[in-house]
Design an enzyme around this catalytic site. Structure first.
Site, PDB file in Angstrom:
ATOM      1  N   ASP A  11      -2.519  25.423 -53.061  1.00 31.05           N
ATOM      2  CA  ASP A  11      -2.860  25.913 -54.087  1.00 31.05           C
ATOM      3  C   ASP A  11      -3.560  27.227 -54.179  1.00 31.05           C
ATOM      4  O   ASP A  11      -4.419  27.463 -54.992  1.00 31.05           O
ATOM      5  CB  ASP A  11      -3.553  24.970 -55.050  1.00 31.05           C
ATOM      6  CG  ASP A  11      -2.633  23.698 -55.458  1.00 31.05           C
ATOM      7  OD1 ASP A  11      -1.434  23.688 -54.911  1.00 31.05           O
ATOM      8  OD2 ASP A  11      -3.031  22.825 -56.235  1.00 31.05           O
ATOM      9  N   ASP A  53       0.275  24.580 -57.640  1.00 28.10           N
ATOM     10  CA  ASP A  53       0.337  23.850 -58.814  1.00 28.10           C
ATOM     11  C   ASP A  53       1.364  24.510 -59.856  1.00 28.10           C
ATOM     12  O   ASP A  53       1.345  25.834 -59.782  1.00 28.10           O
ATOM     13  CB  ASP A  53      -0.849  24.083 -59.446  1.00 28.10           C
ATOM     14  CG  ASP A  53      -1.596  22.856 -60.018  1.00 28.10           C
ATOM     15  OD1 ASP A  53      -1.054  21.572 -60.020  1.00 28.10           O
ATOM     16  OD2 ASP A  53      -2.401  23.043 -61.114  1.00 28.10           O
ATOM     17  N   HIS A  55       3.139  23.941 -63.364  1.00 27.93           N
ATOM     18  CA  HIS A  55       2.878  23.141 -64.431  1.00 27.93           C
ATOM     19  C   HIS A  55       3.963  23.515 -65.431  1.00 27.93           C
ATOM     20  O   HIS A  55       3.995  24.919 -65.727  1.00 27.93           O
ATOM     21  CB  HIS A  55       1.610  23.140 -65.092  1.00 27.93           C
ATOM     22  CG  HIS A  55       0.649  22.267 -64.315  1.00 27.93           C
ATOM     23  ND1 HIS A  55       0.889  21.293 -63.697  1.00 27.93           N
ATOM     24  CD2 HIS A  55      -0.796  22.799 -63.995  1.00 27.93           C
ATOM     25  CE1 HIS A  55      -0.365  20.617 -62.973  1.00 27.93           C
ATOM     26  NE2 HIS A  55      -1.297  21.807 -63.151  1.00 27.93           N
ATOM     27  N   SER A  61      -2.386  17.455 -68.206  1.00 24.93           N
ATOM     28  CA  SER A  61      -3.598  17.702 -67.895  1.00 24.93           C
ATOM     29  C   SER A  61      -4.389  18.968 -68.752  1.00 24.93           C
ATOM     30  O   SER A  61      -5.415  19.289 -68.590  1.00 24.93           O
ATOM     31  CB  SER A  61      -3.670  18.191 -66.620  1.00 24.93           C
ATOM     32  OG  SER A  61      -3.086  19.696 -66.323  1.00 24.93           O
ATOM     33  N   HIS A  72      -3.329  26.245 -67.232  1.00 26.95           N
ATOM     34  CA  HIS A  72      -3.377  27.062 -65.905  1.00 26.95           C
ATOM     35  C   HIS A  72      -1.872  26.983 -64.934  1.00 26.95           C
ATOM     36  O   HIS A  72      -1.333  25.852 -65.157  1.00 26.95           O
ATOM     37  CB  HIS A  72      -4.650  26.808 -64.922  1.00 26.95           C
ATOM     38  CG  HIS A  72      -4.448  25.000 -64.603  1.00 26.95           C
ATOM     39  ND1 HIS A  72      -4.735  24.206 -65.364  1.00 26.95           N
ATOM     40  CD2 HIS A  72      -3.896  24.614 -63.474  1.00 26.95           C
ATOM     41  CE1 HIS A  72      -4.619  22.936 -64.789  1.00 26.95           C
ATOM     42  NE2 HIS A  72      -4.160  23.320 -63.588  1.00 26.95           N
ATOM     43  N   LYS A  97       4.318  21.317 -57.225  1.00 27.88           N
ATOM     44  CA  LYS A  97       4.131  20.147 -57.463  1.00 27.88           C
ATOM     45  C   LYS A  97       3.165  20.126 -59.141  1.00 27.88           C
ATOM     46  O   LYS A  97       3.205  21.163 -59.608  1.00 27.88           O
ATOM     47  CB  LYS A  97       2.625  19.553 -56.562  1.00 27.88           C
ATOM     48  CG  LYS A  97       1.515  20.340 -56.936  1.00 27.88           C
ATOM     49  CD  LYS A  97       0.284  19.864 -55.714  1.00 27.88           C
ATOM     50  CE  LYS A  97      -0.847  20.757 -55.891  1.00 27.88           C
ATOM     51  NZ  LYS A  97      -1.367  20.895 -57.270  1.00 27.88           N
ATOM     52  N   GLU A 104       0.066  13.978 -64.224  1.00 26.52           N
ATOM     53  CA  GLU A 104      -0.862  14.698 -63.467  1.00 26.52           C
ATOM     54  C   GLU A 104      -0.373  14.464 -62.006  1.00 26.52           C
ATOM     55  O   GLU A 104      -0.091  13.128 -61.495  1.00 26.52           O
ATOM     56  CB  GLU A 104      -2.066  14.516 -63.633  1.00 26.52           C
ATOM     57  CG  GLU A 104      -3.172  15.208 -62.955  1.00 26.52           C
ATOM     58  CD  GLU A 104      -2.755  16.935 -62.908  1.00 26.52           C
ATOM     59  OE1 GLU A 104      -1.836  17.162 -62.638  1.00 26.52           O
ATOM     60  OE2 GLU A 104      -3.986  17.377 -63.561  1.00 26.52           O
ATOM     61  N   ALA A 132      -8.145  23.050 -54.692  1.00 26.91           N
ATOM     62  CA  ALA A 132      -9.710  23.036 -54.884  1.00 26.91           C
ATOM     63  C   ALA A 132     -10.155  21.884 -53.841  1.00 26.91           C
ATOM     64  O   ALA A 132      -9.621  20.783 -53.929  1.00 26.91           O
ATOM     65  CB  ALA A 132     -10.072  22.983 -56.120  1.00 26.91           C
ATOM     66  N   CYS A 136      -7.241  18.900 -55.494  1.00 32.02           N
ATOM     67  CA  CYS A 136      -5.869  18.865 -54.750  1.00 32.02           C
ATOM     68  C   CYS A 136      -6.106  18.751 -53.262  1.00 32.02           C
ATOM     69  O   CYS A 136      -5.319  18.271 -52.697  1.00 32.02           O
ATOM     70  CB  CYS A 136      -5.036  20.249 -55.268  1.00 32.02           C
ATOM     71  SG  CYS A 136      -4.411  19.970 -56.786  1.00 32.02           S
TER      72      CYS A 136
END
Ligand code: VGL
Ligand code: ZN
Length: 202
Positions: A11, A53, A55, A61, A72, A97, A104, A132, A136
């Site tokens: 990420d 990430d 989304h 989330s 984000h 992912k 989530e 982070a 993750c």
């Protein structure tokens, strides 16, 4: 020590870096040492995986849906792009992912083909870096260990969101208790880069 190794970069996306929608303090500090890892793994022919990430715009989330994060890494937006200085090799594997709007997923293994792909390549040891530390990276490391992999955390190549200031420290303790191997980019480069020198001189 000729276990098959892979690098997993978690990420390292614009939204997790300063100026992004969910910035990790000094998130971009990891980019330069990760690029060095990438170049060493590339030279050695070890596989390199990147998670992102990814989304949907109405992800569970996100705060508008009662989640804990500002929106984000919405797929196909600039914020979901990799950090502009991250050197993503052409043949790297990119794993998206947390792509389902009602689920989530903090781990790169959750709902993805990552475990299957690593098994297919006979990877035994996974070097993890990125963002982070307390979300993750942590969940990916724990799942990697549960998969039976030796997992090395490259400590100078990770940074935390730290919703609570102690979150990264707590995450490091969790990962250590689970059996993660702590290392640094310098150490990895010395080991893996050194291996190249040894084999080419013999
Ligand atoms: C992450 C918070 C929300 C991460 C992803 O990549 O660590 N953190 N979504
Ligand atoms: Zn997210």
């Amino acid at each position: 020590m000729d276990r098959r190794c892979a690098l997993l970069v978690v990420d390292v996306q614009r939204d997790f870096c300063p100026g992004g929608a969910l910035p990790v303090r000094e998130g971009d500090r990891v980019v330069a040492p990760i690029n060095e890892l990438i170049s060493v793994f590339e030279k050695e022919g070890y596989p390199i995986f990147f998670t992102r990430d990814w989304h949907p715009a109405d992800h569970v989330s996100f705060r508008p849906r009662g989640g804990m994060w500002p929106p984000h890494c919405v797929k196909n937006t600039p914020g979901a792009g990799f950090h502009p200085r991250l050197q993503v090799p052409k043949d790297a594997v990119i794993i998206s992912k947390a792509t389902k709007k009602d689920t989530e997923a903090y781990s790169g293994f959750e709902g993805t083909s990552l475990a299957e792909q690593l098994r297919g390549l006979h990877v035994k040891e996974l070097y993890v870096a990125g963002l982070a530390s307390d979300y993750c990276v942590k969940n990916t490391v724990l799942d990697g260990i549960a998969e039976g992999l030796a997992v090395d955390l490259v400590t100078d190549c990770v940074a935390g969101v730290n919703v609570k200031p102690s979150d990264s420290a707590t995450a490091f303790r969790r990962m250590t208790a689970a059996g993660v191997i702590k290392t640094t980019s310098e150490e990895v480069i010395r080991m893996i880069g050194g291996r190249v020198a040894v084999s080419s001189s013999s």
